[in-house]
Design an enzyme around this catalytic site. Structure first.
Site, PDB file in Angstrom:
ATOM      1  N   HIS A  87       0.838  -1.198   0.000  1.00 24.82           N
ATOM      2  CA  HIS A  87       0.000   0.000   0.000  1.00 24.82           C
ATOM      3  C   HIS A  87       0.875   1.250   0.000  1.00 24.82           C
ATOM      4  O   HIS A  87       2.106   1.156  -0.067  1.00 24.82           O
ATOM      5  CB  HIS A  87      -0.987  -0.031   1.173  1.00 24.82           C
ATOM      6  CG  HIS A  87      -0.340  -0.111   2.527  1.00 24.82           C
ATOM      7  ND1 HIS A  87       0.339   0.931   3.081  1.00 24.82           N
ATOM      8  CD2 HIS A  87      -0.279  -1.122   3.432  1.00 24.82           C
ATOM      9  CE1 HIS A  87       0.791   0.586   4.264  1.00 24.82           C
ATOM     10  NE2 HIS A  87       0.437  -0.665   4.508  1.00 24.82           N
TER      11      HIS A  87
ATOM     12  N   HIS B  96       4.008   1.478   2.280  1.00 26.83           N
ATOM     13  CA  HIS B  96       5.198   0.764   1.798  1.00 26.83           C
ATOM     14  C   HIS B  96       5.818   1.514   0.617  1.00 26.83           C
ATOM     15  O   HIS B  96       7.034   1.629   0.491  1.00 26.83           O
ATOM     16  CB  HIS B  96       4.848  -0.645   1.314  1.00 26.83           C
ATOM     17  CG  HIS B  96       4.135  -1.481   2.329  1.00 26.83           C
ATOM     18  ND1 HIS B  96       2.937  -2.098   2.072  1.00 26.83           N
ATOM     19  CD2 HIS B  96       4.437  -1.794   3.603  1.00 26.83           C
ATOM     20  CE1 HIS B  96       2.544  -2.767   3.141  1.00 26.83           C
ATOM     21  NE2 HIS B  96       3.437  -2.591   4.094  1.00 26.83           N
TER      22      HIS B  96
ATOM     23  N   CYS C 217       2.870  -9.158  20.838  1.00 25.65           N
ATOM     24  CA  CYS C 217       1.985  -8.759  19.738  1.00 25.65           C
ATOM     25  C   CYS C 217       2.502  -9.408  18.465  1.00 25.65           C
ATOM     26  O   CYS C 217       3.639  -9.141  18.042  1.00 25.65           O
ATOM     27  CB  CYS C 217       1.947  -7.249  19.553  1.00 25.65           C
ATOM     28  SG  CYS C 217       1.031  -6.801  18.056  1.00 25.65           S
TER      29      CYS C 217
ATOM     30  N   CYS D 182       3.323  -6.935  15.531  1.00 27.63           N
ATOM     31  CA  CYS D 182       4.651  -6.295  15.572  1.00 27.63           C
ATOM     32  C   CYS D 182       5.769  -7.325  15.653  1.00 27.63           C
ATOM     33  O   CYS D 182       6.929  -6.979  15.507  1.00 27.63           O
ATOM     34  CB  CYS D 182       4.800  -5.410  16.802  1.00 27.63           C
ATOM     35  SG  CYS D 182       3.632  -4.077  16.914  1.00 27.63           S
TER      36      CYS D 182
ATOM     37  N   CYS E 134      -1.763  -3.617  22.174  1.00 26.07           N
ATOM     38  CA  CYS E 134      -0.638  -3.133  21.380  1.00 26.07           C
ATOM     39  C   CYS E 134      -0.862  -1.663  21.016  1.00 26.07           C
ATOM     40  O   CYS E 134      -1.916  -1.310  20.485  1.00 26.07           O
ATOM     41  CB  CYS E 134      -0.500  -3.958  20.110  1.00 26.07           C
ATOM     42  SG  CYS E 134       0.626  -3.195  18.958  1.00 26.07           S
TER      43      CYS E 134
ATOM     44  N   HIS F 195      -1.255  -1.734  16.980  1.00 26.62           N
ATOM     45  CA  HIS F 195      -2.362  -2.487  16.374  1.00 26.62           C
ATOM     46  C   HIS F 195      -3.657  -2.434  17.183  1.00 26.62           C
ATOM     47  O   HIS F 195      -4.694  -2.901  16.720  1.00 26.62           O
ATOM     48  CB  HIS F 195      -1.953  -3.950  16.155  1.00 26.62           C
ATOM     49  CG  HIS F 195      -0.850  -4.101  15.155  1.00 26.62           C
ATOM     50  ND1 HIS F 195       0.475  -4.094  15.511  1.00 26.62           N
ATOM     51  CD2 HIS F 195      -0.889  -4.195  13.811  1.00 26.62           C
ATOM     52  CE1 HIS F 195       1.203  -4.201  14.427  1.00 26.62           C
ATOM     53  NE2 HIS F 195       0.404  -4.271  13.377  1.00 26.62           N
TER      54      HIS F 195
ATOM     55  N   LYS G  65      -3.186   5.691  11.325  1.00 28.80           N
ATOM     56  CA  LYS G  65      -2.131   5.133  10.478  1.00 28.80           C
ATOM     57  C   LYS G  65      -2.724   4.257   9.386  1.00 28.80           C
ATOM     58  O   LYS G  65      -3.567   3.413   9.652  1.00 28.80           O
ATOM     59  CB  LYS G  65      -1.168   4.295  11.315  1.00 28.80           C
ATOM     60  CG  LYS G  65       0.016   3.820  10.503  1.00 28.80           C
ATOM     61  CD  LYS G  65       0.798   2.718  11.184  1.00 28.80           C
ATOM     62  CE  LYS G  65       1.910   2.232  10.270  1.00 28.80           C
ATOM     63  NZ  LYS G  65       2.305   0.867  10.492  1.00 28.80           N
TER      64      LYS G  65
ATOM     65  N   LYS H 297      -2.789  -2.398   6.944  1.00 29.38           N
ATOM     66  CA  LYS H 297      -3.688  -3.542   6.827  1.00 29.38           C
ATOM     67  C   LYS H 297      -4.579  -3.674   8.060  1.00 29.38           C
ATOM     68  O   LYS H 297      -5.776  -3.894   7.957  1.00 29.38           O
ATOM     69  CB  LYS H 297      -2.847  -4.809   6.659  1.00 29.38           C
ATOM     70  CG  LYS H 297      -3.658  -6.084   6.512  1.00 29.38           C
ATOM     71  CD  LYS H 297      -2.704  -7.266   6.345  1.00 29.38           C
ATOM     72  CE  LYS H 297      -3.330  -8.596   6.693  1.00 29.38           C
ATOM     73  NZ  LYS H 297      -4.394  -9.026   5.821  1.00 29.38           N
TER      74      LYS H 297
HETATM   75  N1  MSP Z   1       9.216  -6.453   8.315  1.00 27.42           N
HETATM   76  C1  MSP Z   1       9.338  -5.299   9.125  1.00 27.42           C
HETATM   77  C2  MSP Z   1      10.564  -4.497   8.749  1.00 27.42           C
HETATM   78  C3  MSP Z   1      11.851  -5.240   8.850  1.00 27.42           C
HETATM   79  S1  MSP Z   1      13.190  -4.286   8.320  1.00 27.42           S
HETATM   80  C4  MSP Z   1      14.542  -5.137   8.731  1.00 27.42           C
HETATM   81  C5  MSP Z   1       8.098  -4.439   8.960  1.00 27.42           C
HETATM   82  N2  MSP Z   1       7.407  -4.604   7.824  1.00 27.42           N
HETATM   83  S2  MSP Z   1       6.061  -3.839   7.394  1.00 27.42           S
HETATM   84  O1  MSP Z   1       5.525  -4.517   6.244  1.00 27.42           O
HETATM   85  O2  MSP Z   1       5.204  -3.680   8.512  1.00 27.42           O
HETATM   86  O3  MSP Z   1       6.537  -2.468   6.850  1.00 27.42           O
HETATM   87  C6  MSP Z   1       6.923  -1.492   7.671  1.00 27.42           C
HETATM   88  C7  MSP Z   1       7.364  -0.261   6.913  1.00 27.42           C
HETATM   89  O4  MSP Z   1       6.406   0.107   5.894  1.00 27.42           O
HETATM   90  C8  MSP Z   1       7.382   0.929   7.837  1.00 27.42           C
HETATM   91  O5  MSP Z   1       8.530   1.011   8.577  1.00 27.42           O
HETATM   92  C9  MSP Z   1       7.291   2.031   6.836  1.00 27.42           C
HETATM   93  O6  MSP Z   1       8.529   2.186   6.231  1.00 27.42           O
HETATM   94  C10 MSP Z   1       6.277   1.495   5.853  1.00 27.42           C
HETATM   95  N3  MSP Z   1       4.911   1.832   6.243  1.00 27.42           N
HETATM   96  C11 MSP Z   1       3.886   0.965   6.531  1.00 27.42           C
HETATM   97  N4  MSP Z   1       2.764   1.689   6.811  1.00 27.42           N
HETATM   98  C12 MSP Z   1       3.037   3.008   6.709  1.00 27.42           C
HETATM   99  C13 MSP Z   1       2.279   4.195   6.725  1.00 27.42           C
HETATM  100  N5  MSP Z   1       1.000   4.209   6.990  1.00 27.42           N
HETATM  101  N6  MSP Z   1       2.916   5.350   6.424  1.00 27.42           N
HETATM  102  C14 MSP Z   1       4.227   5.385   6.058  1.00 27.42           C
HETATM  103  N7  MSP Z   1       4.952   4.303   6.021  1.00 27.42           N
HETATM  104  C15 MSP Z   1       4.474   3.127   6.524  1.00 27.42           C
HETATM  105  O7  MSP Z   1       7.842  -3.637   9.825  1.00 27.42           O
END
Ligand code: MSP
Length: 627
Positions: A21, A24, A129, A132, A146, A149, A293, A296
């Site tokens: 999304h 990411h 959690c 996380c 959490c 979440h 935020k 998902k």
């Molecule tokens: N797998 C871990 C990261 C491991 S790195 C060694 C993780 N993954 S995640 O799929 O949850 O992605 C997290 C990252 O996605 C966040 O740190 C951020 O960079 C990005 N984002 C996810 N949701 C976001 C928003 N709503 N806004 C901005 N970025 C966000 O955590």
């Protein structure tokens, strides 16, 4: 020859339990923009992204889907790759933590850290959690929920190996002090420093309650804690031949939610393994929707296709970095995106390119002393290289404003002053080269119109005079009142090609219809093109419960995407492979973020409870016309 300077940029590796999304995309685009910028500067860039595939979260997601973890993840990973392709993101490696080379490096580091005496066996009890993949203390989660979440935490107890995080407290604090650039932005650093100063507890780094992970090399009943495994991806990607030169990383881009893992666990692991630390960890803010935020778990995630559907790829890339400060949260708004597209991209940049190229086609350009651009270039460079994306774009658009003002005041369309046209065209060269990391497609078009290349060398040399042809329209303006973007674009295109103006036709039909008491003229109906189509694929619409997204073969070169409200009436397998009747010449509309290029015909009973698609009584090839 001097050694080429390297630049290593990473994104977090994403959990492939859902399709990507905007959140990411944001981090990955930031890395892409920076990587493109440093490549332009002549550096040897390595840009890494990928997926974080182990752990309880992924095991549970796979179970839910009725699949083995790896088989499940294999269906999601292409979604990430596809999304990055659509967004024009050019990474150098897509690492998966199930890649054999990564798994081997994780085991190697675990062995090293274990031998050093930094890992010991104990047992852990705490509030966990799964979202996380982390334990929380009661202090961080007073209601046992959490904080991210908002779900209740689980009480877990298990034998576990601990990593001696506590013994790195002082070293980490020293590092922060000596390297103020290590945690950025600075306002986030203080919070981390305070917490580390309060003391660090040893970190549980193994699990026995599930199997989906990398086995500990010294006790294979345990799998490695997913964060210990995941963080190491940044290093393991440089352990292959030819890539060693990139370690340590120059910048890890991450979201603020995972700063603690990166600013504390990660340097401690590296210190224990005797490896150099990365230069900077930059934590950006969150994209929120109505101040929650985006993600998902909140169920409000804006998918990449939808983001692109508003105004195209380059406008999306521009908007995400223009609209807010990279380090802070920003609330996403489709309206703001469209406004910036219209007011800044179409009105300022698009019009300028169109105006100058049109005048240059008629009057030509006369080479003269270019406008001074050194200051703009220096300021933009400083801002971009310190991750102030919004400021860099403001600097550039202030310069674009000055070019517009110059044209406006000198009126070359009256004076035929081809020198001023040259100066503005040369200014546009600077603009395009600087902007190219953000908007690769648009700037390529500008470069093509004015005959230069998007290179550092051309940034420093004056524009060569050549015959100029009027530029194609760079940004179609979006009608803010109602029309979906894609529709507007196609209609505009239709006008330029002198093809029938469909909206006007529809309006005309409606008027005549009213005049004739609900009846339409024979001629009007004959404008509707009905065809036999073969339904090749059926997918649920990601943003609407009642809709399917159909892939339809209408006997044309390419299949079409057609959105249909059939989800309450047909199972996908009862539609897939069927032939039905479609309206083939409707102007496309965007339905909940997906462009629909046609319409399936269906008969409906009075109360809408029965919907049946219309099918030819005998088999006819797809593309057959209905008359
Ligand atoms: N797998 C871990 C990261 C491991 S790195 C060694 C993780 N993954 S995640 O799929 O949850 O992605 C997290 C990252 O996605 C966040 O740190 C951020 O960079 C990005 N984002 C996810 N949701 C976001 C928003 N709503 N806004 C901005 N970025 C966000 O955590």
């Amino acid at each position: 020859m001097a050694k080429q300077q390297t630049m290593y940029i990473t994104t977090p590796i994403y959990y492939p339990n859902d399709i990507p999304h905007v959140g990411h995309a944001y981090t990955t685009l930031a890395a892409d923009i920076l990587a493109r910028w440093h490549t332009l500067q002549g550096k040897d860039v390595f840009f890494l992204t990928g997926t974080d595939e182990h752990g309880k979260k992924l095991q549970e997601a796979a179970q839910k889907a009725g699949k083995q973890p790896k088989a499940f993840i294999d269906t999601i990973v292409p979604e990430f790759k596809e999304a990055w392709k659509k967004l024009n993101i050019h990474y150098d490696r897509f690492i998966r933590t199930t890649d054999a080379d990564h798994e081997a490096v994780v085991q190697k580091i675990l062995t090293k850290v274990h031998k050093k005496g930094d890992i010991y066996l104990g047992s852990y009890e705490g509030l966990y959690c799964t979202g996380c993949e982390a334990y929380y203390t009661e202090k961080d989660a007073p209601e046992k929920k959490c904080p991210t979440h908002k779900r209740p935490l689980e009480q877990l107890k298990e034998p576990t190996y601990f990593f001696k995080l506590s013994s790195y407290q002082k070293k980490i604090l020293d590092h922060y002090k000596k390297h103020p650039e290590f945690i950025q932005p600075a306002n986030r650093a203080q919070e981390i420093i305070n917490r580390v100063e309060e003391g660090l507890q040893d970190l549980s780094i193994s699990r026995t309650s599930f199997k989906w992970g990398i086995p500990l090399p010294f006790d294979t009943k345990h799998v490695t804690y997913v964060w210990f495994d995941a963080l190491l991806n940044y290093y393991s990607a440089t352990e292959t031949k030819g890539k060693e030169k990139y370690w340590p990383a120059d910048v890890h881009f991450i979201g603020k939610d995972i700063l603690w893992f990166h600013a504390v666990y990660w340097p401690a692991i590296l210190l224990s393994a005797g490896l150099p630390l990365p230069t900077t960890i930059f934590a950006h803010g969150w994209w929120t929707i109505h101040n929650e935020k985006m993600g998902k778990s909140a169920g409000n995630a804006l998918k990449v296709d939808q983001l692109i559907s508003y105004a195209g790829v380059d406008s999306a890339r521009y908007f995400l970095f223009r609209n807010g400060v990279f380090g802070e949260d920003g609330d996403f708004s489709e309206q703001f995106l469209k406004e910036r597209h219209n007011n800044e991209l179409a009105n300022k940049l698009g019009n300028l390119v169109s105006r100058v190229s049109t005048l240059a086609e008629t009057h030509g350009l006369t080479k003269t002393k270019p406008l001074p651009t050194n200051k703009v270039i220096a300021q933009y460079t400083q801002e971009l290289e310190s991750y102030q994306f919004d400021k860099a774009l403001t600097t550039l658009f202030t310069f674009i404003d000055s070019l517009n003002e110059l044209i406006q005041s000198k009126k070359p369309w009256e004076t035929k002053d081809t020198k001023v046209l040259y100066q503005v065209a040369d200014g546009l060269k600077t603009v395009a080269i600087l902007l190219s990391p953000f908007m690769p497609e648009t700037t390529e078009k500008i470069a093509h119109t004015f005959h230069f290349e998007l290179t550092k060398k051309q940034l420093a040399s004056p524009l060569e005079v050549d015959t100029i042809k009027k530029s194609p329209i760079l940004f179609q303006k979006i009608d803010m009142a109602s029309k979906p973007v894609q529709q507007t674009k196609k209609e505009e295109k239709g006008k330029q090609n002198n093809s029938p103006e469909r909206t006007n036709d529809t309006k005309k039909i409606k008027k005549q219809e009213q005049a004739k008491g609900g009846k339409i003229a024979y001629d009007d109906f004959s404008k509707v093109e009905l065809k036999v189509g073969l339904i090749k694929d059926v997918k649920p619409h990601p943003n609407a419960d009642k809709l399917y997204v159909l892939t339809v073969d209408l006997g044309e070169e390419k299949t079409r995407t057609i959105v249909a409200g059939l989800r309450n009436h047909y199972q996908p397998e009862h539609l897939k492979g069927k032939k039905a009747i479609f309206v083939a010449n409707l102007a496309p509309v965007t339905l909940r973020g997906i462009e629909s290029d046609g319409m399936i015909l269906a008969a409906v009973n009075d109360d809408d409870s029965h919907v049946v698609i219309l099918q030819p009584e005998q088999d006819l090839p797809q593309g057959s016309k209905i008359r």
